[in-house]
Structures are given as C-alpha cells and as structure tokens.
Design a protein around this motif. Sequence first.
Motif, short mmCIF file in Angstrom:
data_model
loop_
_atom_site.label_atom_id
_atom_site.label_comp_id
_atom_site.label_asym_id
_atom_site.label_seq_id
_atom_site.Cartn_x
_atom_site.Cartn_y
_atom_site.Cartn_z
N UNK A 178 0.83 -1.20 0.00
CA UNK A 178 0.00 0.00 0.00
C UNK A 178 0.86 1.26 0.00
N UNK A 179 1.90 1.23 0.85
CA UNK A 179 2.82 2.37 0.91
C UNK A 179 3.54 2.55 -0.42
N UNK A 180 3.91 1.40 -1.03
CA UNK A 180 4.60 1.46 -2.32
C UNK A 180 3.70 2.03 -3.40
N UNK A 181 2.41 1.60 -3.39
CA UNK A 181 1.46 2.13 -4.36
C UNK A 181 1.27 3.63 -4.20
N UNK A 182 1.21 4.06 -2.93
CA UNK A 182 1.06 5.50 -2.67
C UNK A 182 2.26 6.27 -3.19
N UNK A 183 3.44 5.66 -2.95
CA UNK A 183 4.66 6.32 -3.42
C UNK A 183 4.72 6.36 -4.93
N UNK A 184 4.25 5.25 -5.56
CA UNK A 184 4.25 5.21 -7.03
C UNK A 184 3.29 6.26 -7.60
N UNK A 185 2.11 6.40 -6.97
CA UNK A 185 1.15 7.40 -7.42
C UNK A 185 1.70 8.81 -7.21
N UNK A 186 2.36 8.98 -6.05
CA UNK A 186 2.97 10.27 -5.77
C UNK A 186 4.06 10.58 -6.78
N UNK A 187 4.84 9.54 -7.10
CA UNK A 187 5.89 9.73 -8.11
C UNK A 187 5.30 10.09 -9.47
N UNK A 188 4.17 9.47 -9.81
CA UNK A 188 3.51 9.78 -11.07
C UNK A 188 3.06 11.24 -11.11
N UNK A 189 2.46 11.68 -9.99
CA UNK A 189 1.98 13.07 -9.93
C UNK A 189 3.15 14.04 -10.01
N UNK A 190 4.23 13.68 -9.30
CA UNK A 190 5.40 14.54 -9.31
C UNK A 190 6.00 14.60 -10.72
N UNK A 191 6.06 13.43 -11.37
CA UNK A 191 6.61 13.39 -12.73
C UNK A 191 5.76 14.22 -13.68
N UNK A 192 4.43 14.11 -13.53
CA UNK A 192 3.53 14.90 -14.38
C UNK A 192 3.69 16.39 -14.13
N UNK A 193 3.82 16.77 -12.86
CA UNK A 193 3.99 18.18 -12.50
C UNK A 193 5.30 18.72 -13.04
#
Length: 477
Positions: A441-456
């Motif tokens: 779950x923590x990894x998924x959150x980090x992956x989603x956060x990484x995706x948002x950061x990459x998009x930003x």
Amino acid sequence: MKKILVRAGMSPLDSFSADKIIKRNAIGNNVGNLMYAFSVFRNLSTYGVELVPDYYRVNPADAEKINQTYDSYVLPLANAIRPGFIPTLRKYTDLIEKLTIPVIVIGMGMAFPYEPNVEQERPFDNDVRKFVSAVLENSNILGLRGQITSDYLSYLGFKEGRDHMVIGCPSMYTFGNNINIRDLDLNSNSFISINMTPKADQKALKFLNGLSRKYKNLEFIPQDLDEMILTYSGAPFLGNAINSTINNYPNSLNSDLYKNNQVKFFLSAPSWIKHMKNVNLSVGTRLHGNVAPILAGTPSMVIPIDGRMRELAEFHNFPRVSVDEMYEGMELEELLNMVDIHSVEKNQKKNYENFINFLNKNNLESVYLYDKKGLKTRFDEKIEQIDLKPPITPITSCNSNEMRGRLQNSFDIMVKKHEKIKNNNDKKFKIKDDAISQLRSQLNKKEKLNERLSHKISSMENSKSWRLTKPLRELRH
C-alpha cells in the motif's frame, strides 16, 4: 494470612498425572526442578503463610495483580544464566521493575564450562546486569548456587557479601540439617541407581552404561522432558537426548535398560526421595539425580561435567570424581575408594545456617526452629495426606489397557500441540501478510505520488519551454 508467590511449574502439594505434566511441561524440561520447589515450599511453609506456584507464568502485564495479591515473590532459579534462558530473564526483568513487593532470588546459577573464564565478555552480560539490578531494588541480597556464579556477578560489577552471596542449591536444605548417609557394603546384589546426562563425556557414559553388566539390580533414572515422553509413550518427541545418536546412552526403547524395564521417571520429589531410601548406591552425572539419594541418606557419588555441577559439588562437598580421574575399564569399587561417601555431611550444618542467614537477610521466615528439633512440620503432614503418583516405567512394560491409554493421551497432546503450532504459525503468517500488504500500500502511494510529481515536473518543464520560446516567436512576427 501472608501469601508468597513462588516460581514453580507445580506445587509439591499438586499430584499431577504424567500426561498432565507433559502437557503443561510442569517440570520445566527437567524433573530436578521439583526438588527445588519441594525445598522452598517446605522451608517457607510457616504458620500464617500460604505459598502459591506461578506455574512458570511470567508476564509483565501481571505486575499490578501480583502487587495486590501477594506479599512477596520468591524466584528459585537454577542455571538461569545461559543463552537459552535469556529471553525469559528479560521478561522477568520487565516484570520485576514493575513490582513493589519484595522479590527474592534463591539459588541462581550459570551454565558455564567446567573451567570457565568468568571475566570473558558474553553477549548476555547486560541482560544479567539489568536483571540483578532489578532484583536488588526489591530485595537485600541474591542467593547464588556457587562460587563461579558469584565470581561472574562480581565481574559484572556487583559486590559479594553486599549484593550476592553463595548459598548452594536450595534442594540440599529440604530437611534442614538432617543428612545422615548410611554406610555402604557393595556387592553384586546391591541395588544401584544411575543417572546420566546426554552431553556428558563418553568416558563417563561408557562407565555408567557398563555397570548393568555387573550389577543386575540396577535402575536408570532419566530427568529430561523428552525422556519422560519416551518412557511414557515411546514416541520420539523433540529433545536433546532422544533425537540424536549418543553412544552409551539409553535414549530409545531399544536400549537394554528400557527393554529390561530398568527405567523409572518420577513425578514428584517426595516419591523420588522415598524410593531412594531403598537404594544402596547412586552414581552419575546429574545433580538432582544425586541430591535425591543424599536426602534419603543413601550413599551417592557424582561425576561433575561442567561448571554448574562443579561449583555445587565443591560447595556441598559431594563425594565426587572428575572425568579426568577415570580411565578405560575402571571398576566401581575403584571410584568409591577415591571418595568419602560421608563427606557431604561435613558441610551441611554450616551451609544450612548460611542459607537461613540468607533468608533472614531478605526477611523470609523459615521452619528453621522446627528442623533444629527434628519435628514434623505442618507441610510434612500435608504431604502425607496426598496420593502421590508412582514413577512411570517404560510403556513396553505396561498391560494393554494402560498402553492404550498412554498412546491415546499422547496422541491428544500432540494434536493440541500441532494445533497450537499451526495457530502460532497462522498468526505469524498473518502478521507477515499484513506487513506485506501495508508495504504494498505504501509502495502504491509512493508510485502514485511519483507519477503526480513526474507529471507536474513535465508540466513545469513544458511551461518553462513555452516562456523561453515566446520572445523568439514575437521576433519572427
């Protein structure tokens, strides 16, 4: 009425069946522990005092209840200073730190080699320091089994005579100063009792195992839990003695001593001592295997195999020979000529008074005055009223009904044991699964956060590119 909580797997007033002892491990892996409890209960059972066993339960969460229920907590500890016991010692430290009642340690010892270096740094040194410090906050002084243990605690920074004192093994004071060893007239018809330790030197094991060829009236008294299970049910349960190949050691039903029904496993200290009164001589590598005959007045000889036994044999002046003094083909008579079978009597009065002095320093009343007069105590009267179970003999010596009952009891015990193991494993796997799920779950959150950061970041870079190229576009127009 005062109530004293005592560390014990069972009270001497309990008359547990063999299957119940096995199910609860009421002997703490070694039936010699019953000797410890017997002595402590008998010595402290004065008028207006009730002693209650803790059945080896140790839980820091019980502190408040213990403080409210009991006036003191007595901890008879044998070889507690050993790697395998350290986790339990830590639990006791946590518990004792929360207790407000007196906590008295009686007979603590260590499991070191025969010639130990007490000033050698060990992984558990700090654990022992914390335990001893916690006890001293709740009592005046610790009672130790022998000088080697005393030297070790001194090395850890505690002072002999102030923080700790040598008192020997409490079991030796079961009947106070009343030890009188009978004379020995050894012959081929003598009733010999032997005791052995699986880890003993082969020289000693070969000698002891070979005695059955000359002395037909011979018995073997095992002490470990796995040996009890072997005797009771014949099953090769887990244990040091049974699940290994040991030359010259009776650890299977195929051993001659088991085949010939020459094995007895005792279920209580009083019945053990009573039986030893009919024996002519006891010899072996077990401590309490030789304490029982000594208390019965039977000649005894011990072969110390480690520092634990050595310090006690020396303190109590047991008749003893070391393995180094033995040689191939040695006769029992030769060993007996090397010892004085009455030597244990010589130190008993001084040692017992030293033990009583220890109890007095910790404000524990004892039956000292009764024992001085040789009177029967109230505890003795209670013991006489109990229907003590006889020792168990090999399952192969039983009739079909008893054999069937033993096997069924053992089966039920094993089913419950496997269920417990399965439940514990299921809990462990659930904890691991939950931990893995949480990590995912923590990894998924980090992956989603990484995706948002990459998009930003990508958006910002595009925006920056737009701002940089805008002036160029304006120049073109």
